[in-house]
Design a protein around this motif. Structure first.
Motif, short mmCIF file in Angstrom:
data_model
loop_
_atom_site.label_atom_id
_atom_site.label_comp_id
_atom_site.label_asym_id
_atom_site.label_seq_id
_atom_site.Cartn_x
_atom_site.Cartn_y
_atom_site.Cartn_z
N GLY A 22 0.80 -1.22 0.00
CA GLY A 22 0.00 0.00 0.00
C GLY A 22 0.83 1.26 0.00
O GLY A 22 2.04 1.25 -0.10
N ARG A 23 0.15 2.32 0.15
CA ARG A 23 0.77 3.64 0.01
C ARG A 23 1.90 3.89 1.00
O ARG A 23 2.95 4.40 0.66
CB ARG A 23 -0.31 4.70 0.19
CG ARG A 23 0.09 6.06 -0.18
CD ARG A 23 -1.11 6.94 -0.17
NE ARG A 23 -0.80 8.22 -0.78
CZ ARG A 23 -1.54 9.26 -0.67
NH1 ARG A 23 -2.68 9.20 0.01
NH2 ARG A 23 -1.21 10.38 -1.27
N ARG A 24 1.70 3.54 2.24
CA ARG A 24 2.73 3.77 3.25
C ARG A 24 3.33 2.48 3.79
O ARG A 24 4.22 2.52 4.63
CB ARG A 24 2.16 4.56 4.41
CG ARG A 24 1.78 5.95 4.01
CD ARG A 24 1.35 6.72 5.22
NE ARG A 24 1.05 8.08 4.81
CZ ARG A 24 1.52 9.13 5.43
NH1 ARG A 24 2.31 8.99 6.46
NH2 ARG A 24 1.22 10.33 5.01
N GLY A 25 2.85 1.36 3.33
CA GLY A 25 3.32 0.08 3.86
C GLY A 25 4.62 -0.41 3.27
O GLY A 25 5.26 -1.29 3.82
N GLY A 26 5.03 0.15 2.15
CA GLY A 26 6.27 -0.30 1.54
C GLY A 26 6.07 -1.57 0.73
O GLY A 26 4.98 -1.87 0.27
N ARG A 27 7.15 -2.30 0.59
CA ARG A 27 7.12 -3.54 -0.18
C ARG A 27 7.60 -4.70 0.67
O ARG A 27 8.47 -4.53 1.52
CB ARG A 27 8.04 -3.44 -1.40
CG ARG A 27 7.49 -2.57 -2.48
CD ARG A 27 8.42 -2.57 -3.63
NE ARG A 27 9.39 -1.48 -3.39
CZ ARG A 27 10.37 -1.17 -4.18
NH1 ARG A 27 10.58 -1.87 -5.27
NH2 ARG A 27 11.17 -0.18 -3.90
N ALA A 28 7.06 -5.85 0.41
CA ALA A 28 7.51 -7.08 1.06
C ALA A 28 7.94 -8.04 -0.04
O ALA A 28 7.34 -8.07 -1.12
CB ALA A 28 6.39 -7.70 1.88
N TYR A 29 8.99 -8.78 0.21
CA TYR A 29 9.48 -9.76 -0.75
C TYR A 29 9.23 -11.15 -0.20
O TYR A 29 9.49 -11.44 0.95
CB TYR A 29 10.97 -9.55 -1.02
CG TYR A 29 11.27 -8.21 -1.63
CD1 TYR A 29 11.04 -7.98 -2.98
CD2 TYR A 29 11.75 -7.16 -0.86
CE1 TYR A 29 11.29 -6.74 -3.55
CE2 TYR A 29 12.01 -5.93 -1.42
CZ TYR A 29 11.78 -5.72 -2.76
OH TYR A 29 12.03 -4.51 -3.32
N ILE A 30 8.70 -12.00 -1.07
CA ILE A 30 8.42 -13.39 -0.71
C ILE A 30 9.39 -14.26 -1.50
O ILE A 30 9.40 -14.23 -2.73
CB ILE A 30 6.97 -13.79 -1.07
CG1 ILE A 30 5.96 -12.78 -0.55
CG2 ILE A 30 6.68 -15.20 -0.61
CD1 ILE A 30 5.81 -12.73 0.93
N TYR A 31 10.22 -15.03 -0.81
CA TYR A 31 11.19 -15.91 -1.46
C TYR A 31 10.71 -17.35 -1.34
O TYR A 31 10.17 -17.75 -0.31
CB TYR A 31 12.56 -15.79 -0.79
CG TYR A 31 13.22 -14.45 -1.00
CD1 TYR A 31 14.06 -14.23 -2.07
CD2 TYR A 31 12.99 -13.40 -0.12
CE1 TYR A 31 14.67 -13.00 -2.27
CE2 TYR A 31 13.60 -12.17 -0.31
CZ TYR A 31 14.43 -11.97 -1.38
OH TYR A 31 15.03 -10.76 -1.57
N SER A 32 10.90 -18.11 -2.40
CA SER A 32 10.55 -19.53 -2.37
C SER A 32 11.59 -20.33 -3.14
O SER A 32 12.24 -19.82 -4.05
CB SER A 32 9.15 -19.76 -2.95
OG SER A 32 9.09 -19.31 -4.29
N LEU A 33 11.76 -21.58 -2.75
CA LEU A 33 12.71 -22.47 -3.42
C LEU A 33 12.21 -22.80 -4.81
O LEU A 33 11.02 -23.03 -5.01
CB LEU A 33 12.90 -23.77 -2.63
CG LEU A 33 13.70 -23.67 -1.35
CD1 LEU A 33 13.62 -24.98 -0.59
CD2 LEU A 33 15.14 -23.31 -1.63
#
Length: 79
Positions: A22-33
């Protein structure tokens, strides 16, 4: 930590997905094998230096993971 994960992604062991929070939440990265965990572990164990770093219980841990993953897949088909 992210640099190490990005290096593993560069070597093709991981895939990275981005999730916008969202606007102020930033980004999250999801890593998977990319491959099955057993294939990754067996590949690492081919190197003598890396083999020593794995616990003796690695086969039991992989077996438990595969069993729980299989039951999850079965429940998806049954549901």
């Amino acid at each position: 930590m992210r640099d190490h994960l990005d290096t593993l992604e560069m070597f093709g062991l991981l895939e990275k997905g981005e999730h916008n929070l969202g606007r102020r939440g930033g980004r999250a990265y999801i890593y998977s094998l990319v491959d099955e965990p057993r294939i990754v572990v067996e590949t690492f164990q081919e190197d003598e230096r890396l083999r020593q770093g794995f616990p003796a219980s690695i086969d039991a841990l992989l077996g438990a993971f595969e069993a729980s993953n299989q039951s999850h897949i079965q429940s998806e088909f049954e549901g």
